[in-house]
Motif scaffolding. Structure first.
Motif, PDB file in Angstrom:
ATOM      1  N   GLY A 584      11.281   1.504  23.591  1.00 46.15           N
ATOM      2  CA  GLY A 584      11.022   1.929  24.957  1.00 46.15           C
ATOM      3  C   GLY A 584       9.957   3.003  25.078  1.00 46.15           C
ATOM      4  O   GLY A 584       9.071   2.917  25.955  1.00 46.15           O
ATOM      5  N   PRO A 585       9.967   4.038  24.201  1.00 45.93           N
ATOM      6  CA  PRO A 585       8.945   5.087  24.312  1.00 45.93           C
ATOM      7  C   PRO A 585       7.518   4.601  24.097  1.00 45.93           C
ATOM      8  O   PRO A 585       6.569   5.318  24.430  1.00 45.93           O
ATOM      9  CB  PRO A 585       9.361   6.066  23.199  1.00 45.93           C
ATOM     10  CG  PRO A 585      10.830   5.857  23.031  1.00 45.93           C
ATOM     11  CD  PRO A 585      11.031   4.395  23.248  1.00 45.93           C
ATOM     12  N   MET A 586       7.316   3.389  23.541  1.00 44.87           N
ATOM     13  CA  MET A 586       5.963   2.874  23.318  1.00 44.87           C
ATOM     14  C   MET A 586       5.506   1.940  24.439  1.00 44.87           C
ATOM     15  O   MET A 586       4.453   1.301  24.313  1.00 44.87           O
ATOM     16  CB  MET A 586       5.916   2.142  21.970  1.00 44.87           C
ATOM     17  CG  MET A 586       5.975   3.071  20.778  1.00 44.87           C
ATOM     18  SD  MET A 586       5.830   2.199  19.201  1.00 44.87           S
ATOM     19  CE  MET A 586       7.544   1.797  18.899  1.00 44.87           C
ATOM     20  N   LEU A 587       6.278   1.856  25.515  1.00 42.32           N
ATOM     21  CA  LEU A 587       5.941   0.985  26.640  1.00 42.32           C
ATOM     22  C   LEU A 587       5.545   1.796  27.855  1.00 42.32           C
ATOM     23  O   LEU A 587       6.016   2.933  28.043  1.00 42.32           O
ATOM     24  CB  LEU A 587       7.134   0.092  26.990  1.00 42.32           C
ATOM     25  CG  LEU A 587       7.753  -0.741  25.856  1.00 42.32           C
ATOM     26  CD1 LEU A 587       8.941  -1.534  26.373  1.00 42.32           C
ATOM     27  CD2 LEU A 587       6.712  -1.681  25.232  1.00 42.32           C
ATOM     28  N   ASP A 588       4.706   1.210  28.707  1.00 39.63           N
ATOM     29  CA  ASP A 588       4.411   1.875  29.979  1.00 39.63           C
ATOM     30  C   ASP A 588       5.580   1.658  30.939  1.00 39.63           C
ATOM     31  O   ASP A 588       6.543   0.946  30.625  1.00 39.63           O
ATOM     32  CB  ASP A 588       3.093   1.383  30.568  1.00 39.63           C
ATOM     33  CG  ASP A 588       3.088  -0.120  30.895  1.00 39.63           C
ATOM     34  OD1 ASP A 588       4.177  -0.690  31.156  1.00 39.63           O
ATOM     35  OD2 ASP A 588       2.002  -0.727  30.900  1.00 39.63           O
ATOM     36  N   ASP A 589       5.512   2.268  32.093  1.00 42.28           N
ATOM     37  CA  ASP A 589       6.658   2.251  33.013  1.00 42.28           C
ATOM     38  C   ASP A 589       7.044   0.841  33.428  1.00 42.28           C
ATOM     39  O   ASP A 589       8.229   0.498  33.498  1.00 42.28           O
ATOM     40  CB  ASP A 589       6.345   3.095  34.255  1.00 42.28           C
ATOM     41  CG  ASP A 589       6.292   4.590  33.942  1.00 42.28           C
ATOM     42  OD1 ASP A 589       6.790   4.971  32.866  1.00 42.28           O
ATOM     43  OD2 ASP A 589       5.736   5.351  34.756  1.00 42.28           O
ATOM     44  N   GLU A 590       6.037   0.009  33.729  1.00 36.62           N
ATOM     45  CA  GLU A 590       6.338  -1.353  34.182  1.00 36.62           C
ATOM     46  C   GLU A 590       6.999  -2.179  33.081  1.00 36.62           C
ATOM     47  O   GLU A 590       7.995  -2.870  33.309  1.00 36.62           O
ATOM     48  CB  GLU A 590       5.057  -2.048  34.654  1.00 36.62           C
ATOM     49  CG  GLU A 590       4.581  -1.632  36.028  1.00 36.62           C
ATOM     50  CD  GLU A 590       3.437  -2.514  36.502  1.00 36.62           C
ATOM     51  OE1 GLU A 590       3.495  -2.985  37.651  1.00 36.62           O
ATOM     52  OE2 GLU A 590       2.502  -2.745  35.711  1.00 36.62           O
ATOM     53  N   ALA A 591       6.432  -2.101  31.882  1.00 35.40           N
ATOM     54  CA  ALA A 591       6.993  -2.868  30.774  1.00 35.40           C
ATOM     55  C   ALA A 591       8.381  -2.361  30.413  1.00 35.40           C
ATOM     56  O   ALA A 591       9.278  -3.154  30.093  1.00 35.40           O
ATOM     57  CB  ALA A 591       6.069  -2.796  29.554  1.00 35.40           C
ATOM     58  N   LEU A 592       8.584  -1.049  30.495  1.00 31.63           N
ATOM     59  CA  LEU A 592       9.903  -0.492  30.187  1.00 31.63           C
ATOM     60  C   LEU A 592      10.932  -0.953  31.206  1.00 31.63           C
ATOM     61  O   LEU A 592      12.064  -1.308  30.844  1.00 31.63           O
ATOM     62  CB  LEU A 592       9.835   1.029  30.150  1.00 31.63           C
ATOM     63  CG  LEU A 592      11.157   1.756  29.903  1.00 31.63           C
ATOM     64  CD1 LEU A 592      11.800   1.295  28.598  1.00 31.63           C
ATOM     65  CD2 LEU A 592      10.953   3.269  29.918  1.00 31.63           C
ATOM     66  N   ALA A 593      10.554  -0.965  32.476  1.00 34.14           N
ATOM     67  CA  ALA A 593      11.489  -1.431  33.510  1.00 34.14           C
ATOM     68  C   ALA A 593      11.858  -2.889  33.277  1.00 34.14           C
ATOM     69  O   ALA A 593      13.020  -3.290  33.434  1.00 34.14           O
ATOM     70  CB  ALA A 593      10.858  -1.249  34.894  1.00 34.14           C
ATOM     71  N   TRP A 594      10.871  -3.681  32.870  1.00 33.95           N
ATOM     72  CA  TRP A 594      11.144  -5.097  32.581  1.00 33.95           C
ATOM     73  C   TRP A 594      12.091  -5.206  31.393  1.00 33.95           C
ATOM     74  O   TRP A 594      13.039  -6.006  31.417  1.00 33.95           O
ATOM     75  CB  TRP A 594       9.833  -5.825  32.281  1.00 33.95           C
ATOM     76  CG  TRP A 594      10.032  -7.260  31.886  1.00 33.95           C
ATOM     77  CD1 TRP A 594      10.127  -8.343  32.704  1.00 33.95           C
ATOM     78  CD2 TRP A 594      10.210  -7.755  30.543  1.00 33.95           C
ATOM     79  NE1 TRP A 594      10.345  -9.484  31.970  1.00 33.95           N
ATOM     80  CE2 TRP A 594      10.396  -9.149  30.648  1.00 33.95           C
ATOM     81  CE3 TRP A 594      10.222  -7.165  29.286  1.00 33.95           C
ATOM     82  CZ2 TRP A 594      10.594  -9.958  29.525  1.00 33.95           C
ATOM     83  CZ3 TRP A 594      10.422  -7.965  28.169  1.00 33.95           C
ATOM     84  CH2 TRP A 594      10.607  -9.342  28.288  1.00 33.95           C
ATOM     85  N   LEU A 595      11.835  -4.427  30.339  1.00 37.07           N
ATOM     86  CA  LEU A 595      12.676  -4.490  29.149  1.00 37.07           C
ATOM     87  C   LEU A 595      14.112  -4.070  29.465  1.00 37.07           C
ATOM     88  O   LEU A 595      15.064  -4.706  28.996  1.00 37.07           O
ATOM     89  CB  LEU A 595      12.107  -3.593  28.045  1.00 37.07           C
ATOM     90  CG  LEU A 595      12.981  -3.456  26.787  1.00 37.07           C
ATOM     91  CD1 LEU A 595      13.203  -4.816  26.122  1.00 37.07           C
ATOM     92  CD2 LEU A 595      12.359  -2.479  25.800  1.00 37.07           C
ATOM     93  N   GLU A 596      14.267  -3.031  30.243  1.00 40.27           N
ATOM     94  CA  GLU A 596      15.617  -2.566  30.567  1.00 40.27           C
ATOM     95  C   GLU A 596      16.403  -3.652  31.299  1.00 40.27           C
ATOM     96  O   GLU A 596      17.608  -3.805  31.089  1.00 40.27           O
ATOM     97  CB  GLU A 596      15.538  -1.293  31.405  1.00 40.27           C
ATOM     98  CG  GLU A 596      15.076  -0.086  30.606  1.00 40.27           C
ATOM     99  CD  GLU A 596      14.853   1.146  31.463  1.00 40.27           C
ATOM    100  OE1 GLU A 596      14.876   2.264  30.919  1.00 40.27           O
ATOM    101  OE2 GLU A 596      14.637   0.985  32.693  1.00 40.27           O
ATOM    102  N   LYS A 597      15.706  -4.422  32.130  1.00 39.07           N
ATOM    103  CA  LYS A 597      16.371  -5.526  32.821  1.00 39.07           C
ATOM    104  C   LYS A 597      16.638  -6.688  31.857  1.00 39.07           C
ATOM    105  O   LYS A 597      17.722  -7.283  31.857  1.00 39.07           O
ATOM    106  CB  LYS A 597      15.499  -6.003  33.982  1.00 39.07           C
ATOM    107  CG  LYS A 597      16.142  -7.107  34.813  1.00 39.07           C
ATOM    108  CD  LYS A 597      15.255  -7.492  35.993  1.00 39.07           C
ATOM    109  CE  LYS A 597      15.883  -8.609  36.819  1.00 39.07           C
ATOM    110  NZ  LYS A 597      15.010  -9.005  37.959  1.00 39.07           N
TER     111      LYS A 597
END
Length: 606
Positions: A584-597
């Motif tokens: 997660g810390p290596m992702l931007d906000d959009e990609a992190l939000a997608w990953l969390e979902k």
């Protein structure tokens, strides 16, 4: 770009080239010639100058063999290539047989015991030749007949050699060589010939660029129980720095000096260790013809190389975090694309670019891909080792599955990951079979097993859920993986033929699959590492386990939670939580939000 897509083979050339080879058979007064997919080092990945089987037949797979007789030509391939071979090879020229169920030795035993078969002893192992001899096949060593008709054969590679730093190798080369020499002395061997470039790379802490996607420097080494080793490698591959480094460790000689050097050692009564599964028959012939003794012993570097030390394991973990971030960025990007808007090649290019970007951001650049990416949309995904080309490139269509199997070469580790993704709305059958494959992956991931367990003991666990549904896959479940070395490494493997013990520190893939010809393919792959045995409360003995290295989400749209047990769901949710935490810390906000979902907990009700 590291991958080329303009890979063309012309099946029509097969008949012409076979005719040229048959003319050589006539001249030599032999009945046939064996053409393996091999080089002098018996490696899976070979230089362009050693792609004799591809040149002769058009077949581009990584395993196979041809038997050219005066009245017929047979091409042997394994289950991974049964679909691919039909597209690449002239069926009127070549009869196709199974490399596993009816290999050349078995075919000749049944059909050609009275035939005189020529072979190049540099391209067949000692064990192979013994198997032919045991079957009563009349073999005749000779020069390579394919080389005589391959007029535009590429030159041997001269890729530059580099030093693998101690921070990544974990042990100095001089200490590795000393330990190997001690092993030889204990085995009552005076010398051992290292024929596997991966073992040479590991022992001398060097890497090269002679073979596509695998950082190997082709060469040979002779280890000695009581003197300096000899390294046979072209000095054209060395810089001033690497020449000085290697000269401190060994006598550096040209590869052309190998045969005479080995003959001299044999003539002095050398007791020389050769691995019969890896060493060319030619080496045994040289030793025995000069009065030496051949000792059948495993490559002494093979097990130490396979059982990674702490520095190698730490490097692999770091490489997998970065690689997982790149793959997750790709999966996020892919999820934003409309069905029908991208094709297999564009997907490969995008994934490679994400790997490059993460490498630049973390100052640990992508050195290469670890193999040609398998990017299969719809029915192409059912071709187990499919390689996309400009001729076969297919759009990712609505309602299909997309299988992408890829990996990266980083100086601190080698990665290999497969994910299967739904494009549009998947069918119920797709989801059911995806979940069965996932159950197999989880079964291996969560396994506890005693010391001495072999890969063949574990293989049925990955297949159990599929077998219960009357389904199967025609490849092994797991192959060993090197440390900034070959993505396929022995001796460790999880397969029906995996007889080697799984030892702590061994990195291995976990990749069950399912393939429906003409429709879709499913494969899920994580790399795992064997952990030291630990106590289990209430148990009578210590048990080994696996640590999962790969970090990227599975496609929850394809998971049917009701087919998973509570323990399987718990593993999946825990794994996804770890993915979010570590990459997660290596992702931007959009990609992190997608990953969390994408990695949100899944309940039994979905």
């Amino acid at each position: 770009m590291f991958q080329s897509f303009d890979v063309r083979t012309d099946p029509a050339q097969g008949i012409e080239r076979v005719a040229l080879l048959r003319a050589r058979l006539q001249e030599m007064k032999v009945d046939g010639f064996l053409v393996p997919r091999a080089d002098e080092h018996q490696g899976e990945y070979v230089a362009a100058c050693s792609e004799r089987l591809q040149w002769l037949t058009g077949f581009t797979g990584s395993a196979g063999a041809a038997l050219i007789l005066r009245d017929r030509a047979i091409l042997f391939v394994d289950g991974r290539y049964t679909l691919q071979v039909r597209a690449q090879v002239d069926g009127g020229t070549f009869q196709i047989e199974s490399l596993v169920e009816n290999p050349p030795v078995r075919w000749l035993e049944a059909n050609g015991r009275d035939l005189k078969i020529a072979f190049d002893p540099w391209l067949h192992t000692i064990a192979e030749v013994r198997a032919y001899e045991a079957a009563g096949i009349d073999l005749h060593p000779t020069r390579n007949l394919v080389d005589e008709i391959w007029t535009d054969r590429p030159a041997a590679p001269l890729g530059k050699v580099e030093i693998q730093p101690h921070g990544f190798s974990g042990v100095l080369a001089k200490d590795k060589i000393a330990a190997l020499s001690e092993t030889l002395a204990k085995q009552d061997a005076t010398h051992a010939v290292l024929t596997d470039p991966a073992s040479i790379a590991w022992a001398f802490n060097i890497r090269g660029s002679d073979v596509a996607h695998t950082p190997l420097a082709l060469g040979f080494a002779i280890l000695c129980a009581n003197e300096r080793p000899k390294l046979f490698i072209s000095r054209e591959k060395l810089t001033i720095e690497t020449d000085a480094y290697l000269t401190q460790l060994a006598d550096v000689l040209d590869p052309s000096a190998l045969e005479d050097g080995l003959a001299r050692i044999a003539a002095l009564g050398g007791r020389i260790s050769l691995d019969p599964a890896l060493a060319a028959e030619q080496l045994q012939m040289i030793i025995e013809e000069n009065g030496g003794t051949v000792l059948d012993l495993p490559d002494p570097a093979r097990l130490p190389r396979a059982t990674k030390n702490q520095a190698e394991l730490d490097g692999s973990r770091a490489a997998h975090r970065r690689d997982g971030a790149a793959v997750t960025r790709f999966l996020f990007w892919l999820d934003q694309q409309q069905p029908g808007s991208i094709d297999e090649i564009k997907a490969v290019q995008a994934l490679e670019q994400f790997r490059v970007m993460v490498g630049e951001e973390t100052q640990m650049k992508l050195r290469d891909i670890s193999f040609d990416t398998i990017s299969g949309a719809g029915p192409n995904g059912a071709i187990i080792h499919y390689r996309v080309t400009t001729d076969t490139n297919r759009v990712l269509g609505d309602g299909e599955l997309f299988l992408i199997d890829s990996g990266g070469q980083y100086q601190d580790g080698t990665t290999d990951i497969t994910r299967t993704i739904a494009v549009g709305e998947p069918t119920r059958e797709m989801c059911e079979r995806y979940t069965l494959v996932l159950k197999g992956l989880i079964g291996v991931s969560t396994l506890r097993f005693p010391r001495g367990t072999r890969g063949m003991d574990i293989d049925p666990i990955a297949r159990q859920a599929l077998w219960s549904a009357g389904l199967e896959y025609a490849h092994g479940t797991g192959h060993g993986v090197g440390s900034f070395l070959a993505v396929h490494e022995g001796p460790q493997r999880i397969a029906k033929t995996g007889t080697g013990k799984l030892l702590p520190g061994m990195i291995i893939s976990n990749e069950p699959g399912y393939y429906k010809e003409g429709a879709y393919g499913i494969r899920l792959e994580n790399l795992i590492v064997v952990q030291e045995a630990t106590d289990i409360p209430g148990g009578d003995m210590q048990m080994h386990s696996f640590e999962t290295l790969t970090l990227a989400p599975f496609d929850r749209r394809l998971i049917r939670p009701e087919l998973l047990s509570g323990a399987e769901l718990a593993w999946l949710n825990s794994y996804h939580a770890r993915v979010v935490q570590e990459i997660g810390p290596m992702l931007d906000d959009e990609a992190l939000a997608w990953l969390e979902k994408a990695a949100a907990p899944i309940s039994a009700l979905g």
